[in-house]
Design a protein around this motif. Structure first.
Motif, mmCIF file in Angstrom:
data_model
loop_
_atom_site.group_PDB
_atom_site.id
_atom_site.type_symbol
_atom_site.label_atom_id
_atom_site.label_comp_id
_atom_site.label_asym_id
_atom_site.label_seq_id
_atom_site.Cartn_x
_atom_site.Cartn_y
_atom_site.Cartn_z
ATOM 1 N N GLY A 96 79.880 53.621 -43.514
ATOM 2 C CA GLY A 96 79.955 55.058 -43.749
ATOM 3 C C GLY A 96 79.747 55.459 -45.192
ATOM 4 N N MET A 97 78.984 54.652 -45.950
ATOM 5 C CA MET A 97 78.722 54.988 -47.352
ATOM 6 C C MET A 97 77.910 56.267 -47.446
ATOM 7 S SD MET A 97 77.834 51.383 -49.234
ATOM 8 C CE MET A 97 79.048 50.078 -49.410
ATOM 9 N N SER A 98 78.256 57.116 -48.433
ATOM 10 C CA SER A 98 77.539 58.357 -48.675
ATOM 11 C C SER A 98 77.833 58.789 -50.100
ATOM 12 C CB SER A 98 77.969 59.442 -47.678
ATOM 13 O OG SER A 98 79.352 59.736 -47.846
ATOM 14 N N TRP A 99 77.201 59.878 -50.549
ATOM 15 C CA TRP A 99 77.480 60.386 -51.883
ATOM 16 C C TRP A 99 78.927 60.823 -52.018
ATOM 17 C CZ3 TRP A 99 74.354 59.228 -55.606
ATOM 18 C CH2 TRP A 99 72.989 59.069 -55.360
ATOM 19 N N SER A 100 79.492 61.330 -50.959
ATOM 20 C CA SER A 100 80.903 61.749 -50.992
ATOM 21 C C SER A 100 81.852 60.575 -50.927
ATOM 22 C CB SER A 100 81.187 62.712 -49.832
ATOM 23 O OG SER A 100 80.356 63.850 -49.899
ATOM 24 N N HIS A 101 81.415 59.500 -50.296
ATOM 25 C CA HIS A 101 82.248 58.300 -50.143
ATOM 26 C C HIS A 101 81.395 57.085 -50.525
ATOM 27 C CE1 HIS A 101 85.109 60.867 -47.991
ATOM 28 N NE2 HIS A 101 84.074 61.312 -47.281
ATOM 29 N N PRO A 102 81.261 56.774 -51.828
ATOM 30 C CA PRO A 102 80.340 55.725 -52.279
ATOM 31 C C PRO A 102 80.627 54.348 -51.705
ATOM 32 C CG PRO A 102 81.097 57.072 -54.118
ATOM 33 C CD PRO A 102 81.927 57.450 -52.939
ATOM 34 N N LEU A 103 81.889 54.031 -51.428
ATOM 35 C CA LEU A 103 82.244 52.724 -50.863
ATOM 36 C C LEU A 103 82.568 52.807 -49.384
ATOM 37 C CD1 LEU A 103 84.456 51.202 -53.731
ATOM 38 C CD2 LEU A 103 82.003 50.914 -53.302
ATOM 39 N N GLY A 104 82.287 53.925 -48.768
ATOM 40 C CA GLY A 104 82.540 54.071 -47.342
ATOM 41 C C GLY A 104 83.947 54.541 -47.048
ATOM 42 N N VAL A 105 84.265 54.547 -45.767
ATOM 43 C CA VAL A 105 85.589 54.975 -45.316
ATOM 44 C C VAL A 105 86.186 53.904 -44.420
ATOM 45 C CG1 VAL A 105 85.047 57.428 -45.471
ATOM 46 C CG2 VAL A 105 84.600 56.198 -43.345
ATOM 47 N N GLU A 106 87.491 53.982 -44.259
ATOM 48 C CA GLU A 106 88.193 53.018 -43.410
ATOM 49 C C GLU A 106 87.888 53.272 -41.934
ATOM 50 O OE1 GLU A 106 92.306 51.919 -45.790
ATOM 51 O OE2 GLU A 106 92.329 53.341 -44.141
ATOM 52 N N PRO A 107 87.879 52.210 -41.128
ATOM 53 C CA PRO A 107 87.844 52.413 -39.681
ATOM 54 C C PRO A 107 89.144 53.084 -39.209
ATOM 55 C CG PRO A 107 87.295 50.146 -40.292
ATOM 56 C CD PRO A 107 87.851 50.805 -41.511
ATOM 57 N N GLN A 108 89.109 53.657 -38.072
ATOM 58 C CA GLN A 108 90.255 54.260 -37.392
ATOM 59 C C GLN A 108 90.727 55.564 -38.042
ATOM 60 O OE1 GLN A 108 93.702 51.753 -37.005
ATOM 61 N NE2 GLN A 108 94.596 52.993 -35.375
ATOM 62 N N PHE A 109 91.014 55.569 -39.356
ATOM 63 C CA PHE A 109 91.547 56.765 -39.998
ATOM 64 C C PHE A 109 90.525 57.492 -40.873
ATOM 65 C CE2 PHE A 109 95.391 53.996 -39.617
ATOM 66 C CZ PHE A 109 95.992 54.721 -38.598
ATOM 67 N N GLY A 110 89.516 56.808 -41.351
ATOM 68 C CA GLY A 110 88.493 57.442 -42.172
ATOM 69 C C GLY A 110 88.921 57.743 -43.598
ATOM 70 N N ARG A 111 89.942 57.036 -44.106
ATOM 71 C CA ARG A 111 90.353 57.266 -45.493
ATOM 72 C C ARG A 111 89.323 56.683 -46.459
ATOM 73 N NH1 ARG A 111 96.537 55.211 -44.879
ATOM 74 N NH2 ARG A 111 95.365 53.458 -44.005
ATOM 75 N N ASP A 112 89.151 57.345 -47.594
ATOM 76 C CA ASP A 112 88.136 56.947 -48.564
ATOM 77 C C ASP A 112 88.518 55.622 -49.215
ATOM 78 O OD1 ASP A 112 85.699 57.854 -50.226
ATOM 79 O OD2 ASP A 112 87.175 57.312 -51.738
ATOM 80 N N ILE A 113 87.621 54.634 -49.140
ATOM 81 C CA ILE A 113 87.923 53.295 -49.662
ATOM 82 C C ILE A 113 87.972 53.296 -51.188
ATOM 83 C CG2 ILE A 113 87.054 50.935 -49.839
ATOM 84 C CD1 ILE A 113 86.028 51.151 -47.020
ATOM 85 N N LEU A 114 87.072 54.046 -51.834
ATOM 86 C CA LEU A 114 87.080 54.095 -53.295
ATOM 87 C C LEU A 114 88.402 54.649 -53.813
ATOM 88 C CD1 LEU A 114 85.721 53.858 -56.044
ATOM 89 C CD2 LEU A 114 84.720 56.131 -55.674
ATOM 90 N N ALA A 115 88.901 55.710 -53.195
ATOM 91 C CA ALA A 115 90.174 56.296 -53.618
ATOM 92 C C ALA A 115 91.317 55.302 -53.440
ATOM 93 C CB ALA A 115 90.455 57.579 -52.829
ATOM 94 N N ARG A 116 91.285 54.533 -52.373
ATOM 95 C CA ARG A 116 92.370 53.574 -52.131
ATOM 96 C C ARG A 116 92.244 52.356 -53.050
ATOM 97 N NH1 ARG A 116 95.557 54.743 -48.138
ATOM 98 N NH2 ARG A 116 96.246 52.601 -47.741
ATOM 99 N N ILE A 117 91.035 51.990 -53.431
ATOM 100 C CA ILE A 117 90.867 50.907 -54.402
ATOM 101 C C ILE A 117 91.431 51.325 -55.760
ATOM 102 C CG2 ILE A 117 89.151 49.660 -55.774
ATOM 103 C CD1 ILE A 117 89.527 48.398 -53.116
ATOM 104 N N ILE A 118 91.117 52.550 -56.178
ATOM 105 C CA ILE A 118 91.647 53.051 -57.447
ATOM 106 C C ILE A 118 93.162 53.160 -57.391
ATOM 107 C CG2 ILE A 118 91.676 55.041 -58.997
ATOM 108 C CD1 ILE A 118 88.774 55.571 -58.218
ATOM 109 N N GLU A 119 93.692 53.665 -56.280
ATOM 110 C CA GLU A 119 95.141 53.788 -56.135
ATOM 111 C C GLU A 119 95.820 52.421 -56.122
ATOM 112 O OE1 GLU A 119 98.812 55.918 -55.427
ATOM 113 O OE2 GLU A 119 96.838 56.462 -56.208
ATOM 114 N N GLY A 120 95.187 51.444 -55.496
ATOM 115 C CA GLY A 120 95.788 50.108 -55.435
ATOM 116 C C GLY A 120 95.712 49.349 -56.739
#
Length: 332
Positions: A96-120
């Protein structure tokens, strides 16, 4: 019989002022040990690259919240419209990579992976740095005391190190972390989980630093500057903290840079097992735990947090190797 060769004093040797007249001040002044270490470190391009990556990771962790606020990233925002309800997989290709979500989104919930990488990132560095600081303080103090005093003091501390090293740390950490999930010591939620991880990882890892410092202290206590301090009437605490510890900064700094990535891996392992950082708080280990159930339909979800851990650990290890070579004049 040969006649002696006559030479004038001006021709026989040049005056010091004449030799140094063409040199700049920076070319003749001495360098401190820190300057020499910095020059040696700069020659190691791999270590410099590792240091740059480490600095970028630290900046990312420190500025995680401002970055999320500026770019409108929410690590816990659900985007169900980006997930196929039948496959529970991100719509589109490459997770699900896109300009809005450069690293894609999580399965099932669709949370932004880039945001969660930065948060983690800040969670991992806070836990690893706190645990390293705790283990370094305990290991340095007990190690230098054991190495300097020797005798029964060394025996007691050394056996204490052996006892801690005999603990099955992983099982012990799992049992403690699992038993304190509800609340303890006036802490709840994320602050409690971070405090427990720092205590468990740092408190039971201090013997590794303690053994290194003890060995260094055994060697340093026989040096001339220690004998000179004793002859002037210096007592034990003064010798420990004014004479020995300043000469132990190099191994402490080097081992710290090598211990931080180990603690990052340990924190990720505990979060992966479900006893570390708890959801919905993002953590790299927790993301890998979730990715295990979806790696067949969305392998990119497992690759991203795995690469984050890999790059972080590799950068710290390269930096530690470079610092070891720069601070040890006998290494090359």
């Amino acid at each position: 019989m040969t006649a002696p060769i006559e030479t004038t004093s001006s021709a026989a040797e040049a005056q010091p002022e004449a030799v140094l007249s063409g040199l700049k001040k920076s070319q003749i002044e001495g360098r401190s040990l820190g300057q020499i270490a910095w020059l040696r470190f700069k020659r190691d391009k791999v270590a410099v690259a590792g240091g740059i990556v480490v600095l970028l990771l630290i900046l990312l962790a420190v500025l995680a919240k401002p970055i999320e606020a500026v770019f409108g990233l929410d690590p816990n925002a659900f985007n169900q419209g980006l997930v196929d309800p039948n496959l529970l997989a991100p719509k589109g290709s490459f997770g699900g990579m896109s300009w809005s979500h450069p690293l894609g989104v999580e399965p099932q919930f669709g949370r932004d992976i880039l945001a969660r990488i930065i948060e983690g990132s800040w969670v991992s560095l806070v836990v690893a740095t706190g645990a390293t600081l705790l283990s370094n303080v305990m290991g340095t103090v007990l190690g230098v005391i054991a190495g300097y005093y020797g005798g029964w003091v060394d025996t007691v501390i050394s056996r204490l190190m052996d006892t801690f090293l005999a603990f099955p740390l992983l099982l012990f950490a799992i049992s403690i972390a699992a038993s304190l999930q509800g609340g303890a010591f006036g802490l709840h939620g994320l602050p409690l989980h971070i405090a427990v991880l720092i205590f468990v990882i740092g408190f039971f890892n201090w013997p590794y630093m303690g053994r290194i410092i003890r060995g260094q202290a055994l060697s340093l206590r026989e040096r001339e500057f220690v004998d000179a301090a004793r002859s002037l009437g210096a007592r034990g605490p003064y010798v420990l903290f004014k004479e020995l510890l300043p000469n132990l900064y190099a191994p402490i700094i080097v081992y710290s840079t090598l211990l931080i990535p180990t603690n990052i891996l340990f924190e990720a392992g505990l979060s992966f097992l479900g006893v570390g950082i708890q959801p919905p708080q993002a953590s790299w280990g927790g993301m890998l735990n979730t990715a295990v159930s979806f790696y067949q339909i969305d392998p990119e979800f497992m690759i991203v947090p795995g690469l984050a851990i890999f790059v972080t650990v590799l950068a710290f290890n390269l930096l530690g190797d470079g610092l070891r070579d720069a601070l040890d004049p006998r290494s090359k």
